[in-house]
Design a protein around this motif. Structure first.
Motif, PDB file in Angstrom:
ATOM      1  N   ALA A  31       0.837  -1.205   0.000  1.00  9.76           N
ATOM      2  CA  ALA A  31       0.000   0.000   0.000  1.00  9.76           C
ATOM      3  C   ALA A  31       0.869   1.251   0.000  1.00  9.76           C
ATOM      4  O   ALA A  31       1.994   1.247   0.500  1.00  9.76           O
ATOM      5  CB  ALA A  31      -0.909   0.000   1.228  1.00  9.76           C
ATOM      6  N   THR A  32       0.322   2.322  -0.546  1.00 10.20           N
ATOM      7  CA  THR A  32       0.981   3.622  -0.481  1.00 10.20           C
ATOM      8  C   THR A  32       0.847   4.188   0.926  1.00 10.20           C
ATOM      9  O   THR A  32      -0.209   4.072   1.560  1.00 10.20           O
ATOM     10  CB  THR A  32       0.354   4.590  -1.491  1.00 10.20           C
ATOM     11  OG1 THR A  32       0.548   4.076  -2.808  1.00 10.20           O
ATOM     12  CG2 THR A  32       0.968   5.975  -1.397  1.00 10.20           C
TER      13      THR A  32
ATOM     14  N   LEU B 193       3.404  16.422   5.158  1.00  4.26           N
ATOM     15  CA  LEU B 193       2.865  15.150   4.682  1.00  4.26           C
ATOM     16  C   LEU B 193       3.914  14.483   3.800  1.00  4.26           C
ATOM     17  O   LEU B 193       4.488  15.110   2.916  1.00  4.26           O
ATOM     18  CB  LEU B 193       1.571  15.361   3.892  1.00  4.26           C
ATOM     19  CG  LEU B 193       0.865  14.092   3.404  1.00  4.26           C
ATOM     20  CD1 LEU B 193       0.267  13.322   4.583  1.00  4.26           C
ATOM     21  CD2 LEU B 193      -0.234  14.434   2.392  1.00  4.26           C
ATOM     22  N   CYS B 194       4.148  13.199   4.060  1.00  7.78           N
ATOM     23  CA  CYS B 194       5.111  12.412   3.285  1.00  7.78           C
ATOM     24  C   CYS B 194       4.359  11.360   2.474  1.00  7.78           C
ATOM     25  O   CYS B 194       3.205  11.037   2.755  1.00  7.78           O
ATOM     26  CB  CYS B 194       6.093  11.709   4.208  1.00  7.78           C
ATOM     27  SG  CYS B 194       6.985  12.806   5.335  1.00  7.78           S
ATOM     28  N   THR B 195       5.039  10.773   1.501  1.00  6.77           N
ATOM     29  CA  THR B 195       4.446   9.680   0.745  1.00  6.77           C
ATOM     30  C   THR B 195       5.520   8.917  -0.004  1.00  6.77           C
ATOM     31  O   THR B 195       6.631   9.406  -0.210  1.00  6.77           O
ATOM     32  CB  THR B 195       3.387  10.192  -0.255  1.00  6.77           C
ATOM     33  OG1 THR B 195       2.644   9.082  -0.773  1.00  6.77           O
ATOM     34  CG2 THR B 195       4.044  10.933  -1.417  1.00  6.77           C
ATOM     35  N   ASP B 196       5.143   7.709  -0.419  1.00  4.42           N
ATOM     36  CA  ASP B 196       5.923   6.954  -1.380  1.00  4.42           C
ATOM     37  C   ASP B 196       5.075   6.655  -2.614  1.00  4.42           C
ATOM     38  O   ASP B 196       5.333   5.707  -3.355  1.00  4.42           O
ATOM     39  CB  ASP B 196       6.457   5.659  -0.762  1.00  4.42           C
ATOM     40  CG  ASP B 196       5.372   4.839  -0.067  1.00  4.42           C
ATOM     41  OD1 ASP B 196       4.176   5.135  -0.243  1.00  4.42           O
ATOM     42  OD2 ASP B 196       5.723   3.896   0.665  1.00  4.42           O
ATOM     43  N   ALA B 197       4.054   7.501  -2.865  1.00  5.23           N
ATOM     44  CA  ALA B 197       3.157   7.328  -3.996  1.00  5.23           C
ATOM     45  C   ALA B 197       3.913   7.422  -5.312  1.00  5.23           C
ATOM     46  O   ALA B 197       4.888   8.157  -5.438  1.00  5.23           O
ATOM     47  CB  ALA B 197       2.051   8.388  -3.965  1.00  5.23           C
ATOM     48  N   ALA B 198       3.441   6.697  -6.296  1.00  5.56           N
ATOM     49  CA  ALA B 198       3.956   6.716  -7.666  1.00  5.56           C
ATOM     50  C   ALA B 198       5.395   6.230  -7.752  1.00  5.56           C
ATOM     51  O   ALA B 198       5.967   6.225  -8.827  1.00  5.56           O
ATOM     52  CB  ALA B 198       3.821   8.115  -8.276  1.00  5.56           C
TER      53      ALA B 198
ATOM     54  N   ALA C 273       1.002  16.977  -6.506  1.00  2.15           N
ATOM     55  CA  ALA C 273       0.257  15.832  -7.017  1.00  2.15           C
ATOM     56  C   ALA C 273       0.993  14.536  -6.700  1.00  2.15           C
ATOM     57  O   ALA C 273       2.197  14.529  -6.416  1.00  2.15           O
ATOM     58  CB  ALA C 273       0.051  15.979  -8.521  1.00  2.15           C
ATOM     59  N   ASP C 274       0.274  13.431  -6.788  1.00  2.00           N
ATOM     60  CA  ASP C 274       0.851  12.137  -6.447  1.00  2.00           C
ATOM     61  C   ASP C 274       2.066  11.797  -7.302  1.00  2.00           C
ATOM     62  O   ASP C 274       2.972  11.088  -6.854  1.00  2.00           O
ATOM     63  CB  ASP C 274      -0.196  11.031  -6.613  1.00  2.00           C
ATOM     64  CG  ASP C 274      -1.362  11.177  -5.653  1.00  2.00           C
ATOM     65  OD1 ASP C 274      -1.365  12.132  -4.847  1.00  2.00           O
ATOM     66  OD2 ASP C 274      -2.283  10.333  -5.728  1.00  2.00           O
TER      67      ASP C 274
END
Length: 638
Positions: A456-457, A507-512, A609-610
């Motif tokens: 999951a992202t 906010l952090c992410t590993d999206a895309a 954006a993602d």
């Protein structure tokens, strides 16, 4: 509150007196066939466990639903007055002898076999901090059915219990239930993790316990503390940064466990069980996990967080569960209609299973239960049926309270699913006269998600509200990269994608996927415009990463931006094309359907954006500004 026919709390100064009161009568239902261990996957799994979005998975990525029960006793059953040797001074007259209950009455193998017959695959195993250090051997009488344990300390008995449970294929979750070895949960010196010992001592005990079982891959979780609640004078809080801040304490000890002791363990975090004085007209209630909607945990390992909550029929969202002193006019959970119950449960806990939010995590209902054969009240019975339906509907993980109890002539406490009398004769859930059997079978046999769960992202938030919030192992090892400032950094492998205009949240992410820190190259702390090649925020100061770098963190002094933290990307994973300036100084600017949720409640926020990465932060120091973030420089991922 919990699992207690009687809970004493001083109402005017504190909390409540708690009692379960039967209502009416009903005929017991015929017992159905018990679920088999095979049908529930009790032993067909490989540790350690981790999380993928709202699901728990095993080492092969297969969904592992915690179908658990509580084997209590090692955290204490003494009520806190009278002789500890007198059974009458123990909760429900059941004296555990400072060990998991029932070892005086049945061989450990028989007790564990009973668990397997119920179809459970995991055990929540409470302990107290006092138990860890208790050097007094258990009495011979307290281990009469297990003479091999004679002369052992309570911790040594706990060791054997862990060993035998896991050898039988069951997962074990270590649960720090109390500071002192006595019954929970009133004004008893166990209200907070640091009620009867220092926070440092509490953390060190957790490191000790995690290290003790780290080589056993079926010891899968650390349930940090049970039912954090008000003491005589003070409420716990979620995010105020003081000595009563449960969010900060649980965040910190979780990271210590993952780095110093048990990197494979799931980290189970309960919400706040009670605040305020239970008097009509005064603020009071059971927030449970509601604070996580606005301030959630970001662990060093993004795949280890599990949120936890407790629900009993006699308590309520604003009701202590008391009768008499401490009782308010607030409804109990059993007073709610099925529709209202679902609405309240969703608001208090089940919301964390929503996908693509900063708070997304598996939800483990680590305590729920109800009286058995002797519970004739229509409302408690209906609540239990409705709550089981909710667990099925939500496909939630759960742990029944309790598994083991005593009986004499088929009478006694009655809450347990398995009871033994003084002669070692067992009375079980499926003996034909326990009305709960049908609901339990329905719960254990209901269809649920199985099989492989895709990765999951992640969308974790950064909250350097009161100090550093560096959730990168690599940056922690790098030392103090902006002395005197509060620093925030995304977990390793993730990038910064959003910031708030005020409030210092990120906010952090590993999206895309794709934007990954090159392990051969070091980070860079940027405090000036040395890498600015175009005026993407005219008239504003700009902290921009060099070409081939992306933002992974930031630092602040007060409200003001201090520095940008940049990491070099693996060659070919980011590009310098498709750049845009994203302003959020006058309102939210996060796109039409932003993922991650509201990571800075009540603040203006900007979010790339993602398929973009943040490459710069713009701010202004002109009159009326506090040098807070006004814009992000967003660039396309390749």
């Amino acid at each position: 509150m919990t699992k207690m026919p009687v809970l004493r709390m001083l109402a005017a100064a504190l909390l409540c007196t708690l009692a379960v009161v039967p209502d009416a009568s009903a005929e017991p239902a015929a017992a159905p066939t018990p679920p088999s261990a095979a049908s529930t996957g009790a032993a067909d799994w490989t540790g350690p466990l981790s999380t993928r979005g709202r699901w728990i998975v095993d080492a092969d990525g297969e969904r592992f639903r915690l179908r658990s029960g509580n084997w209590h006793g090692a955290s204490g059953t003494w009520n806190g007055s009278g002789s500890q040797d007198d059974n009458a001074q123990h909760h429900a007259g059941e004296n555990s002898g400072r060990m998991p209950l029932g070892l005086d009455r049945a061989p450990m193998a028989d007790i564990i076999a009973g668990f397997q017959e119920l179809g459970i695959n995991s055990i929540r195993l409470p302990f107290s901090n006092e138990m860890i250090h208790d050097s007094r051997p258990v009495t011979d009488a307290s281990v009469a059915a297990n003479p091999q344990l004679r002369g052992s300390t309570p911790l040594q008995v706990y060791d054997v219990v862990v060993r035998e449970l896991t050898a039988a294929g069951l997962a074990v979750i270590l649960n720090n239930h109390t500071n002192t070895t006595r019954w929970c949960c009133g004004v008893d010196g166990n209200e907070r993790w640091n009620a009867s010992l220092s926070t440092t001592a509490w953390e060190n005990d957790w490191v000790f316990m995690a290290r003790r079982y780290r080589d056993n891959k079926r010891v899968v979780g650390a349930d940090l503390y049970n039912e954090v609640r008000r003491s005589v004078w003070d409420d716990p809080n979620w995010g105020l940064g003081d000595d009563h801040d449960w969010f900060a304490a649980s965040q910190r000890v979780a990271d210590r466990i993952l780095t110093e002791a048990g990197p494979d363990l799931l980290i189970m975090v309960e919400g706040i069980n009670w605040y305020g004085i239970p008097v009509d007209g005064l603020p009071h209630g059971r927030p449970t996990l509601e604070p996580a909607r606005n301030l959630s945990h970001t662990l060093l390992s993004s795949d280890k967080l599990v949120y936890s909550a407790h629900f009993y029929d006699y308590t309520g969202p604003n009701h202590t569960g008391a009768t008499g002193m401490g009782e308010t006019t607030d409804p109990r959970y059993r007073d709610l209609s099925p529709a209202d119950l679902i609405s309240v449960l969703d608001r208090q806990a089940f919301f964390v299973t929503e996908g693509d939010r900063h708070y997304t995590a598996p939800l483990w209902i680590s305590e729920f239960g109800v009286g058995g054969r002797e519970e004739t009240g229509q409302k408690p019975r209906a609540w239990f049926e409705n709550f089981v339906d909710q667990l099925i509907r939500a496909d939630a993980d759960f742990a029944y309270w309790p598994l083991v109890g005593w009986h004499e002539n088929r009478g006694g406490n009655g809450w347990a699913l398995l009871h033994w009398d003084a002669r070692g004769r067992r009375m079980g859930l499926y003996d034909g006269d326990d009305w709960r059997a049908a609901a339990w079978t329905r719960l254990m046999s209901a269809p649920s998600r199985t099989g492989h769960i895709a990765p999951a992202t992640h969308w974790p938030m950064l909250s350097p509200d009161h100090g550093d919030f560096v959730q990168s192992r690599r940056m922690r090892a790098a030392g103090d990269w902006d002395s005197g400032a509060r620093k925030a950094a995304c977990p390793d492998g993730q990038r910064l994608i959003g910031l708030s205009h005020t409030g210092n949240r990120g906010l952090c992410t590993d999206a895309a996927t794709g934007a990954r820190w090159d392990p051969a190259r070091a980070h860079e702390v940027v405090r000036d415009e040395r890498h600015v090649r175009s005026d993407w925020a005219s008239g504003y100061s700009k902290l921009q990463c060099a070409e081939g770098q992306f933002l992974i963190g930031y630092s602040v002094r007060g409200a003001a931006v201090s520095a940008a933290l940049c990491a070099p990307a693996v060659s070919g994973t980011i590009t310098g094309t498709g750049a845009r300036t994203l302003w959020f100084d006058r309102g939210d600017n996060r796109g039409p359907a932003p993922k991650g949720g509201d990571f800075a409640y009540g603040r203006y926020k900007g979010q790339c954006a993602d398929d973009e990465y943040a490459a710069g932060i713009a701010y202004t120091g002109r009159l009326g500004s506090s040098r807070t973030p006004d814009a992000l420089y967003c660039r396309k991922l390749r």
